[in-house]
Write a protein that holds these residues in place. Structure first.
Motif, short mmCIF file in Angstrom:
data_model
loop_
_atom_site.label_atom_id
_atom_site.label_comp_id
_atom_site.label_asym_id
_atom_site.label_seq_id
_atom_site.Cartn_x
_atom_site.Cartn_y
_atom_site.Cartn_z
N LYS A 4 0.90 -0.90 -0.04
CA LYS A 4 -0.01 -0.34 -0.12
C LYS A 4 0.81 1.79 0.03
O LYS A 4 0.48 2.22 -0.70
N ALA A 5 2.02 1.21 0.83
CA ALA A 5 2.82 2.39 0.95
C ALA A 5 3.76 2.74 -0.60
O ALA A 5 3.50 3.11 -0.96
N GLU A 6 3.80 1.67 -1.39
CA GLU A 6 4.61 1.49 -2.55
C GLU A 6 3.23 2.47 -3.45
O GLU A 6 3.84 3.43 -4.40
N LEU A 7 2.34 1.71 -3.64
CA LEU A 7 1.59 2.69 -4.73
C LEU A 7 1.10 3.67 -3.82
O LEU A 7 0.96 4.44 -4.64
N THR A 8 0.63 4.37 -3.00
CA THR A 8 0.51 5.66 -2.45
C THR A 8 1.73 6.24 -2.81
O THR A 8 1.60 7.74 -4.02
N TYR A 11 1.40 6.86 -6.74
CA TYR A 11 0.21 7.38 -6.82
C TYR A 11 0.48 9.32 -6.42
O TYR A 11 0.96 10.76 -7.56
N ILE A 12 1.41 9.66 -5.80
CA ILE A 12 2.37 11.08 -5.18
C ILE A 12 2.84 11.34 -6.55
O ILE A 12 2.69 12.68 -7.16
N LEU A 13 4.12 10.52 -6.79
CA LEU A 13 5.04 10.96 -8.02
C LEU A 13 3.80 11.21 -8.60
O LEU A 13 4.43 12.63 -9.85
N ASP A 32 0.35 22.82 -2.37
CA ASP A 32 -0.17 22.75 -3.57
C ASP A 32 -0.06 21.42 -4.09
O ASP A 32 -0.74 20.18 -4.67
N ILE A 33 0.93 20.23 -3.09
CA ILE A 33 1.16 18.98 -3.26
C ILE A 33 0.03 18.36 -2.09
O ILE A 33 -0.40 17.33 -3.03
N THR A 34 -0.77 18.86 -1.22
CA THR A 34 -2.10 17.92 -0.22
C THR A 34 -2.51 18.27 -1.07
O THR A 34 -3.64 17.06 -1.76
N ASN A 35 -3.09 19.20 -2.32
CA ASN A 35 -4.24 20.17 -2.70
C ASN A 35 -5.25 18.62 -3.77
O ASN A 35 -5.60 18.27 -4.55
N ALA A 36 -3.42 18.97 -4.70
CA ALA A 36 -3.17 18.08 -6.10
C ALA A 36 -3.33 16.37 -5.66
O ALA A 36 -4.04 15.75 -6.64
N THR A 37 -2.73 16.05 -4.71
CA THR A 37 -3.04 14.26 -4.40
C THR A 37 -4.19 13.78 -3.25
O THR A 37 -4.70 12.63 -3.44
N GLY A 38 -5.07 14.95 -2.76
CA GLY A 38 -5.57 15.10 -1.50
C GLY A 38 -5.40 14.31 -0.86
O GLY A 38 -5.89 13.67 0.52
N LEU A 39 -4.09 14.06 -0.70
CA LEU A 39 -3.21 13.66 0.82
C LEU A 39 -2.93 14.70 1.74
O LEU A 39 -2.87 16.07 1.59
N THR A 40 -2.71 13.84 3.00
CA THR A 40 -2.46 15.07 3.86
C THR A 40 -0.85 15.16 4.91
O THR A 40 -0.67 14.42 3.40
N LYS A 41 -0.39 15.96 4.53
CA LYS A 41 0.88 16.49 5.06
C LYS A 41 1.60 15.33 5.49
O LYS A 41 2.48 15.18 5.00
N ALA A 55 11.02 16.61 -3.88
CA ALA A 55 11.72 16.73 -5.15
C ALA A 55 11.95 16.25 -6.52
O ALA A 55 12.02 16.15 -7.50
N ILE A 56 12.82 15.32 -5.77
CA ILE A 56 14.62 15.00 -6.35
C ILE A 56 13.14 14.21 -6.79
O ILE A 56 14.00 12.63 -7.73
N ALA A 57 12.71 12.80 -6.22
CA ALA A 57 11.93 11.75 -6.61
C ALA A 57 10.86 11.59 -7.72
O ALA A 57 11.03 11.40 -8.82
N SER A 58 10.41 13.61 -7.74
CA SER A 58 9.54 13.15 -8.26
C SER A 58 10.13 13.44 -10.39
O SER A 58 10.27 13.21 -11.10
N PHE A 59 11.97 14.06 -9.94
CA PHE A 59 12.19 14.31 -10.80
C PHE A 59 12.72 13.27 -11.99
O PHE A 59 12.91 12.64 -12.99
N LYS A 60 13.46 12.35 -11.02
CA LYS A 60 13.93 11.01 -10.96
C LYS A 60 12.45 10.09 -11.89
O LYS A 60 13.24 9.28 -12.90
N PHE A 61 11.66 10.30 -11.52
CA PHE A 61 10.31 9.77 -12.48
C PHE A 61 10.16 10.29 -13.40
O PHE A 61 10.26 9.38 -13.95
N THR A 62 9.87 11.82 -13.38
CA THR A 62 10.43 12.03 -14.68
C THR A 62 10.92 11.76 -16.03
O THR A 62 10.21 10.90 -16.94
#
Length: 198
Positions: A4-8, A11-13, A32-41, A55-62
């Motif tokens: 479930k953690a990996e899926l979350t 989804y976040i990325l 911006d992050i919580t609004n886009a994902t609908g998840l809490t901090k 941010a680094i994980a997002s860059f690597k993902f893209t």
């Protein structure tokens, strides 16, 4: 089996990567992050240490998705010289493709991170070096196969090609005009045909 953690995290990325890419590190807020994902901090930082880690994980993902797309395109041919032409062929459609990502991740994050985030800039530099190394390897393979002139300096040409492509992407986005990338790819094709091809 995916947890479930990996899926979350996935989804976040998937949700946040285009936002970071488009807005940059400093301009992307926690709201911006919580609004886009609908998840809490808590849910966000339960999966990532902090904003920089995300941010680094997002860059690597893209970048991973982009590199896979390039690799798939290059797999069309085993010929090193043809692979060089396939690089320009890939970038001819890059403007439309990269718009879905929020722009070119190497260019966007590289400019954004310069003088702002040393760790993120280091990751961008690693990607640029990896791209240039891969192009240099294609050229070296071409020299070995007798398709490319042995007088060609593989790394010099790889850096030159990457510089021309990144400059063309910058101009295309800045002017919102695909002419720059199309014309530069024509120029690179001409250089490959005249300076590299035997």
């Amino acid at each position: 089996m995916t947890t479930k953690a990996e899926l979350t995290s996935q989804y976040i990325l998937e949700t946040i990567a285009p936002i970071f890419n488009k807005n940059g590190y400093a301009a992307t807020s926690l709201s911006d992050i919580t609004n886009a994902t609908g998840l809490t901090k808590g849910a966000i930082y339960g999966n990532f240490k902090n904003k920089e880690d995300l941010a680094i994980a997002s860059f690597k993902f893209t970048v991973k998705a982009m590199m896979k797309r390039i690799a798939d395109h290059l797999s069309i041919s085993d010929s090193p010289i043809e692979k060089l032409f396939l690089i320009t062929d890939f970038y001819r459609n890059y403007y439309d493709y990269s718009k879905q990502l929020g722009g070119c991740p190497v260019l966007n994050i590289g400019v954004d991170a310069n003088n702002q985030n040393t760790l993120l800039l280091q990751k961008v530099r690693q990607v640029i070096e990896r791209i240039q190394d891969q192009v240099a390897t294609i050229i070296e393979d071409g020299i070995e196969a007798g398709e490319i002139s042995s007088e060609v300096n593989a790394m010099y040409f790889a850096k030159r090609l990457d510089t021309m492509i990144q400059g063309a992407i910058f101009m295309t986005y800045t002017m919102d005009d695909d002419f720059y990338i199309q014309d530069t790819m024509d120029l690179i094709d001409d250089i490959i045909g005249k300076e590299l091809k035997i």
